[in-house]
Scaffold this motif. Sequence first.
Motif, PDB file in Angstrom:
ATOM      1  N   ALA A 206       0.823  -1.234   0.215  1.00  0.00           N
ATOM      2  CA  ALA A 206       0.144  -0.073   0.113  1.00  0.00           C
ATOM      3  C   ALA A 206       0.790   1.118  -0.046  1.00  0.00           C
ATOM      4  O   ALA A 206       0.486   2.339  -0.875  1.00  0.00           O
ATOM      5  N   PRO A 207       1.825   1.273   0.662  1.00  0.00           N
ATOM      6  CA  PRO A 207       2.603   2.439   0.841  1.00  0.00           C
ATOM      7  C   PRO A 207       3.705   2.649  -0.684  1.00  0.00           C
ATOM      8  O   PRO A 207       3.530   3.883  -0.958  1.00  0.00           O
ATOM      9  N   GLY A 213       1.324   7.387  -6.469  1.00  0.00           N
ATOM     10  CA  GLY A 213       0.287   7.957  -6.784  1.00  0.00           C
ATOM     11  C   GLY A 213      -0.973   7.209  -6.853  1.00  0.00           C
ATOM     12  O   GLY A 213      -1.906   7.483  -7.758  1.00  0.00           O
ATOM     13  N   LEU A 214      -0.718   6.154  -6.478  1.00  0.00           N
ATOM     14  CA  LEU A 214      -2.231   4.962  -6.453  1.00  0.00           C
ATOM     15  C   LEU A 214      -2.520   4.652  -5.080  1.00  0.00           C
ATOM     16  O   LEU A 214      -1.803   4.634  -4.303  1.00  0.00           O
ATOM     17  N   GLU A 215      -3.887   4.384  -5.154  1.00  0.00           N
ATOM     18  CA  GLU A 215      -4.444   4.180  -3.672  1.00  0.00           C
ATOM     19  C   GLU A 215      -4.898   2.860  -3.699  1.00  0.00           C
ATOM     20  O   GLU A 215      -5.743   2.534  -4.668  1.00  0.00           O
ATOM     21  N   LEU A 216      -4.490   2.078  -2.765  1.00  0.00           N
ATOM     22  CA  LEU A 216      -5.110   0.624  -2.642  1.00  0.00           C
ATOM     23  C   LEU A 216      -6.632   0.730  -2.259  1.00  0.00           C
ATOM     24  O   LEU A 216      -6.795   1.310  -1.038  1.00  0.00           O
ATOM     25  N   GLN A 268      11.326   6.141  -8.223  1.00  0.00           N
ATOM     26  CA  GLN A 268      10.937   6.906  -7.141  1.00  0.00           C
ATOM     27  C   GLN A 268      11.614   6.817  -5.879  1.00  0.00           C
ATOM     28  O   GLN A 268      11.620   7.569  -4.799  1.00  0.00           O
ATOM     29  N   GLY A 269      12.505   5.691  -5.776  1.00  0.00           N
ATOM     30  CA  GLY A 269      13.280   5.191  -4.696  1.00  0.00           C
ATOM     31  C   GLY A 269      12.560   4.799  -3.560  1.00  0.00           C
ATOM     32  O   GLY A 269      12.797   5.173  -2.328  1.00  0.00           O
ATOM     33  N   PHE A 270      11.469   4.075  -3.801  1.00  0.00           N
ATOM     34  CA  PHE A 270      10.747   3.609  -2.335  1.00  0.00           C
ATOM     35  C   PHE A 270      11.416   2.694  -1.572  1.00  0.00           C
ATOM     36  O   PHE A 270      11.459   2.633  -0.462  1.00  0.00           O
ATOM     37  N   PHE A 271      12.022   1.355  -2.393  1.00  0.00           N
ATOM     38  CA  PHE A 271      12.327   0.363  -1.575  1.00  0.00           C
ATOM     39  C   PHE A 271      13.753   0.469  -1.100  1.00  0.00           C
ATOM     40  O   PHE A 271      14.711   1.154  -1.628  1.00  0.00           O
ATOM     41  N   PRO A 272      13.668   0.229   0.428  1.00  0.00           N
ATOM     42  CA  PRO A 272      15.325   0.212   1.057  1.00  0.00           C
ATOM     43  C   PRO A 272      16.115  -0.499   0.214  1.00  0.00           C
ATOM     44  O   PRO A 272      16.187  -1.373  -0.542  1.00  0.00           O
ATOM     45  N   ALA A 273      17.536  -0.095   0.466  1.00  0.00           N
ATOM     46  CA  ALA A 273      18.714  -0.801  -0.137  1.00  0.00           C
ATOM     47  C   ALA A 273      19.015  -1.802   0.591  1.00  0.00           C
ATOM     48  O   ALA A 273      19.183  -1.894   1.713  1.00  0.00           O
TER      49      ALA A 273
END
Length: 338
Positions: A206-207, A213-216, A268-273
């Motif tokens: 969901a995050p 820009g999308l809502e679950l 957009q660099g969401f996922f942790p490294a």
Amino acid sequence: MTTTATPRRRLRRASLTALVAASSTALLAGCGLQPATAFVPAVAPGSIEAIEGLPDDASLTVTTKNFTEQLILGKIAVLAAKAAGFDVTDMTNVPGSVAVRQLMLDGDADMTYEYTGTAWLTYLGEAAGIPDQEEQYFAVRDADVANGLVWLPPAPLNNTYAMAVRSEAVPELGDVDSLSDIAALPVEQRTFCVEAEFNSRADGFAPMLERYGLELGAADGVPTSNVSILDTGTVYEATDRGRCNFGEVFTTDGRIDSLDLAVLDDDQGFFPAYNVAPVFSAEALEETPELADVFDAISPSLTDEELRTLNRRVDVEGEEPADVAFDWMVEKGFVTRP
């Protein structure tokens, strides 16, 4: 000047080798998994040569966790250390991250391959990962100094979450290369296969959608009817078979290549490294600082693409991790066949 291992390290290592080997076999049998053997092929020097002045009784204990990628990386480390002239204790295939971490903290193992995100979130207890790979590495490296652990520079390999698209869907979807592109698709094409854990994580599905820009659950975003929540390990096949257009994957999983899935760019660099890096006890590097040069030479070749190929050889084609690691080390010129 390089010195030999202290008696304290040698005594601990001898007793723990038998203990961990026995416990690993028992635990793996209970989980229905097969334990990896401590065997690696005989090795001769390549670009990795015996460290000059290394004592005849110089020893190094290598440990890793018990999943495919870690087994391959562990065997790479064992082969590298052998080529460098060490008597290596192979303590790879230890069940669980915490057990491996404790071996390193207690000084009962000298080296492991670890992931920056795992250390930051699981071992150091931070609440959120850092998507920037360099920033995440420096944060972990600096924090672990107090624990007597030294992180060498990381490899490009970043085993993090990702979304992949099935190749058969590409003609219909058009030019979809990044997660941002999903928002431009019609709602009915925004279909996903995810694991239950990823669906419920605070840094999960969901995050991720929100970042892009999308809502679950929203009719104009990703309706819940568009989401298939599946058991661990079934997402790849379900995505390939068309149950959904996009599936949750790990970026170095060999099934990405075997099923011809394409990983979408996390633009957009969401996922942790989760870059992998060689981690040593400070004591081991103090005794033999040349070890840093040996492993620094290997790291640039450990990429997502390389590990997908190596993981596939084990998970899909049924080869042994030690053989796969040896072939790769020879191919790259790090070692040679005796």
